[in-house]
Enzyme design. Sequence first.
Site, PDB file in Angstrom:
ATOM      1  N   ASN A  22       0.911  -1.305   0.013  1.00 29.01           N
ATOM      2  CA  ASN A  22      -0.111   0.042   0.097  1.00 29.01           C
ATOM      3  C   ASN A  22       0.835   1.263  -0.198  1.00 29.01           C
ATOM      4  OD1 ASN A  22      -2.946  -0.498   0.236  1.00 29.01           O
ATOM      5  ND2 ASN A  22      -2.232  -2.019   1.602  1.00 29.01           N
ATOM      6  N   HIS A  51      -8.094  -0.693   6.430  1.00 27.28           N
ATOM      7  CA  HIS A  51      -8.528  -1.970   6.957  1.00 27.28           C
ATOM      8  C   HIS A  51      -9.162  -2.823   6.051  1.00 27.28           C
ATOM      9  CE1 HIS A  51      -9.619  -4.640  10.322  1.00 27.28           C
ATOM     10  NE2 HIS A  51     -10.863  -4.657   9.761  1.00 27.28           N
ATOM     11  N   GLU A  56     -10.652   4.149  19.328  1.00 30.37           N
ATOM     12  CA  GLU A  56     -11.200   2.621  19.105  1.00 30.37           C
ATOM     13  C   GLU A  56     -10.622   2.220  17.636  1.00 30.37           C
ATOM     14  OE1 GLU A  56     -15.558   0.602  19.497  1.00 30.37           O
ATOM     15  OE2 GLU A  56     -15.370   2.514  19.672  1.00 30.37           O
ATOM     16  N   LEU A  57     -10.103   0.915  18.033  1.00 24.25           N
ATOM     17  CA  LEU A  57      -9.428   0.237  17.005  1.00 24.25           C
ATOM     18  C   LEU A  57     -10.413  -0.163  15.817  1.00 24.25           C
ATOM     19  CD1 LEU A  57      -6.526  -1.502  16.216  1.00 24.25           C
ATOM     20  CD2 LEU A  57      -7.956  -3.526  16.958  1.00 24.25           C
ATOM     21  N   GLN A  73      -7.778  -3.760  -4.718  1.00 23.43           N
ATOM     22  CA  GLN A  73      -8.543  -2.529  -4.694  1.00 23.43           C
ATOM     23  C   GLN A  73      -7.778  -1.732  -3.638  1.00 23.43           C
ATOM     24  OE1 GLN A  73     -11.366  -1.814  -6.097  1.00 23.43           O
ATOM     25  NE2 GLN A  73     -10.854  -3.635  -7.490  1.00 23.43           N
TER      26      GLN A  73
HETATM   27  C1  GRF Z   1      -3.341  -4.936   3.824  1.00 26.03           C
HETATM   28  O1  GRF Z   1      -4.263  -5.729   3.688  1.00 26.03           O
HETATM   29  C2  GRF Z   1      -3.855  -3.750   5.023  1.00 26.03           C
HETATM   30  O2  GRF Z   1      -5.262  -3.626   4.598  1.00 26.03           O
HETATM   31  C3  GRF Z   1      -3.565  -4.510   6.072  1.00 26.03           C
HETATM   32  O3  GRF Z   1      -2.430  -5.248   6.035  1.00 26.03           O
HETATM   33  C4  GRF Z   1      -2.171  -5.391   4.812  1.00 26.03           C
HETATM   34  C5  GRF Z   1      -0.810  -4.792   4.543  1.00 26.03           C
HETATM   35  O4  GRF Z   1      -0.266  -4.842   3.232  1.00 26.03           O
HETATM   36  N1  GRF Z   1      -3.940  -3.606   7.482  1.00 26.03           N
HETATM   37  P1  GRF Z   1       1.125  -3.980   2.767  1.00 26.03           P
HETATM   38  O5  GRF Z   1       1.983  -4.124   3.670  1.00 26.03           O
HETATM   39  O6  GRF Z   1       0.696  -2.948   2.454  1.00 26.03           O
HETATM   40  O7  GRF Z   1       1.296  -4.776   1.659  1.00 26.03           O
END
Ligand code: GRF
Length: 193
Positions: A14, A113, A147-148, A177
Amino acid sequence: MKNIVILISGTGSNMAAILHAAERERWQTRLGARVAAVISNRPDAKGLLTAAEAGVATAVVDHKAYSGRAEFDAALREAIDVHEPTLVVLAGFMRILTPEFVAHYAGRIVNIHPSLLPAFPGLHTHQRAIDAGCKLAGVTVHLVTAELDHGPILAQAAVPVLPGDTADTLAARVLSQEHLIYPRAVAEWLQTA
Ligand code: GRF
């Protein structure tokens, strides 16, 4: 200049998607924004190499080196604030943050998330969606609150849960996505910052 600081714990795909979007969409000239630093709580996070290769400053704040959560959060805060961030981006950052930490960045810290919140906060989201018989799964970008996995929703994307899906196949579909909506949500947030 609006500085973005990205926190990671692992692969950082990401984070890489945000770096690519920033380059491709010329965030520096269009939004007056740049990724100032990538910080990991794990020294072996692969994403650190990706960030360094892209010429971005990196740092490690290893949670194992601190006696408690408050000490770790204080060190992390220091490492982040050196870069005078406009926005802090959690991208696969796998530590729970103290309410004090979250309050310090209130309104300027976002998370991604891998579920359609408010469904399935916490871990193992894909398996839980399969077990619940969901026909749709997805991903949420939200502002971080104490809150998580709660907090105002900024963006969501849904994908189908297909017959025969495993947690891995569903995770891969959701992740593609994630790479689209996270850079977009960050850019939108920066536009109004
Ligand atoms: C992703 O699925 C994100 O939504 C989750 O952990 C994963 C991280 O993937 N919180 P990356 O490190 O960005 O490849």
